[in-house]
Motif scaffolding. Structure first.
Motif, PDB file in Angstrom:
ATOM      1  N   VAL A   1      41.954  48.320  35.277  1.00  8.58           N
ATOM      2  CA  VAL A   1      41.139  47.154  34.924  1.00  8.58           C
ATOM      3  C   VAL A   1      41.604  46.578  33.582  1.00  8.58           C
ATOM      4  CG1 VAL A   1      38.796  46.295  34.560  1.00  8.58           C
ATOM      5  CG2 VAL A   1      39.204  48.064  36.266  1.00  8.58           C
TER       6      VAL A   1
ATOM      7  N   TRP B   1      42.890  42.668  32.836  1.00  6.51           N
ATOM      8  CA  TRP B   1      42.349  41.763  31.825  1.00  6.51           C
ATOM      9  C   TRP B   1      43.396  41.404  30.761  1.00  6.51           C
ATOM     10  CZ3 TRP B   1      38.635  38.511  32.300  1.00  6.51           C
ATOM     11  CH2 TRP B   1      37.667  38.732  33.274  1.00  6.51           C
ATOM     12  N   CYS B   2      44.319  42.299  30.475  1.00  3.40           N
ATOM     13  CA  CYS B   2      45.427  41.949  29.570  1.00  3.40           C
ATOM     14  C   CYS B   2      46.229  40.794  30.165  1.00  3.40           C
ATOM     15  CB  CYS B   2      46.335  43.148  29.316  1.00  3.40           C
ATOM     16  SG  CYS B   2      45.687  44.336  28.130  1.00  3.40           S
TER      17      CYS B   2
ATOM     18  N   VAL C   1      45.140  38.573  32.365  1.00  7.11           N
ATOM     19  CA  VAL C   1      44.297  37.372  32.391  1.00  7.11           C
ATOM     20  C   VAL C   1      44.304  36.679  31.034  1.00  7.11           C
ATOM     21  CG1 VAL C   1      41.902  36.532  32.567  1.00  7.11           C
ATOM     22  CG2 VAL C   1      42.773  38.207  34.234  1.00  7.11           C
ATOM     23  N   LEU C   2      44.103  37.457  29.966  1.00  2.00           N
ATOM     24  CA  LEU C   2      43.866  36.882  28.640  1.00  2.00           C
ATOM     25  C   LEU C   2      45.081  36.856  27.724  1.00  2.00           C
ATOM     26  CD1 LEU C   2      40.416  38.589  28.026  1.00  2.00           C
ATOM     27  CD2 LEU C   2      40.840  36.235  28.773  1.00  2.00           C
TER      28      LEU C   2
ATOM     29  N   THR D   1      42.021  47.069  25.134  1.00  2.00           N
ATOM     30  CA  THR D   1      43.017  46.021  24.957  1.00  2.00           C
ATOM     31  C   THR D   1      43.269  45.818  23.473  1.00  2.00           C
ATOM     32  OG1 THR D   1      41.360  44.256  24.856  1.00  2.00           O
ATOM     33  CG2 THR D   1      42.251  44.799  27.035  1.00  2.00           C
TER      34      THR D   1
ATOM     35  N   LEU E   1      38.454  44.332  24.369  1.00  2.00           N
ATOM     36  CA  LEU E   1      37.787  44.757  25.590  1.00  2.00           C
ATOM     37  C   LEU E   1      37.994  46.256  25.733  1.00  2.00           C
ATOM     38  CD1 LEU E   1      38.866  41.946  28.083  1.00  2.00           C
ATOM     39  CD2 LEU E   1      36.919  41.986  26.534  1.00  2.00           C
TER      40      LEU E   1
ATOM     41  N   VAL F   1      36.189  32.588  30.980  1.00  2.00           N
ATOM     42  CA  VAL F   1      37.581  32.437  30.574  1.00  2.00           C
ATOM     43  C   VAL F   1      37.816  30.941  30.418  1.00  2.00           C
ATOM     44  CG1 VAL F   1      39.984  32.862  31.210  1.00  2.00           C
ATOM     45  CG2 VAL F   1      38.212  34.557  31.766  1.00  2.00           C
TER      46      VAL F   1
ATOM     47  N   ASP G   1      36.691  40.193  39.126  1.00  2.00           N
ATOM     48  CA  ASP G   1      37.907  40.930  38.773  1.00  2.00           C
ATOM     49  C   ASP G   1      38.203  41.990  39.838  1.00  2.00           C
ATOM     50  OD1 ASP G   1      36.418  43.266  38.200  1.00  2.00           O
ATOM     51  OD2 ASP G   1      36.730  43.147  36.054  1.00  2.00           O
TER      52      ASP G   1
ATOM     53  N   PHE H   1      33.157  36.795  36.652  1.00  2.00           N
ATOM     54  CA  PHE H   1      33.545  35.998  35.486  1.00  2.00           C
ATOM     55  C   PHE H   1      33.750  34.569  35.948  1.00  2.00           C
ATOM     56  CE2 PHE H   1      37.624  37.316  37.199  1.00  2.00           C
ATOM     57  CZ  PHE H   1      38.509  36.274  36.949  1.00  2.00           C
TER      58      PHE H   1
END
Length: 143
Positions: free
Chosen positions: A19, A23-24, A26-27, A59, A68, A87, A134, A140
C-alpha cells in the motif's frame, strides 16, 4: 502550550509495503531506505523471531507534505472510510480542461491498481471530481 506543526496520516491495512508503494506512486513520494545492511524493510523485520515481515511502512514526502504511515492490522476493511484523502490533480482548472486532467490521472491510477468508483460531473456550482479506491479499498477522491 505547544503548537502542532506537522501531521501524519495513518492507514490500517493488510500489506503495508504494498500500500505504501501504491501511494508513493500516486503522490510522487519516495519510500525511506531500509536500515544499512538490509535490502528491504521486510528483510529487516524478519530478523526479529516470529515476525512474518514488515508490520508497518511509511513514505518519505516531498515539499512539506504529510507523511503517510501504513500499519498492519488483522481485520479487513468493513465500512466506508470516515476520512479520506483528496488528491488535488485539477487545482485551478475548470470545466472540460479540469475533467480531462482528472480522467487522465484516473487512468494512470487504475493502471497502478486503483478502482474508479464514479465521476461527479460539474453542475454549475461544483467542479468535477472522481471517487476512487486504493489497492486495499480505501476511498479517495481526485479533486
Amino acid at each position: 502550550m505547544s503548537l502542532i506543526k506537522t501531521v501524519q496520516i495513518t492507514f490500517d491495512c493488510a500489506e503495508p509495503e504494498r500500500v505504501a508503494r501504491f501511494w508513493c506512486a500516486v503522490l510522487g513520494y519516495e519510500a525511506p531506505p531500509p536500515p544499512r545492511g538490509f535490502d528491504s524493510w521486510d528483510a529487516f523485520d524478519r530478523t526479529e523471531p516470529g515476525r512474518r515481515g514488515a508490520d508497518w511502512a511509511s513514505t518519505k514526502p516531498v515539499d512539506g507534505e504529510p507523511r503517510l504511515f501504513f500499519q498492519r492490522v488483522p481485520e479487513g476493511k468493513v465500512a466506508k472510510n470516515r476520512v479520506h484523502l483528496d488528491v488535488r490533480a485539477g487545482t485551478g482548472l475548470v470545466g472540460a480542461e479540469r475533467l480531462a486532467v482528472l480522467e487522465a490521472e484516473c487512468a494512470r491510477l487504475v493502471a497502478l491498481g486503483a478502482v474508479h468508483d464514479y465521476t461527479l460531473y460539474a453542475d454549475g456550482e461544483n467542479e468535477s471530481c472522481i471517487a476512487m479506491r486504493d489497492i486495499e479499498g480505501n476511498e479517495f477522491c481526485l479533486d
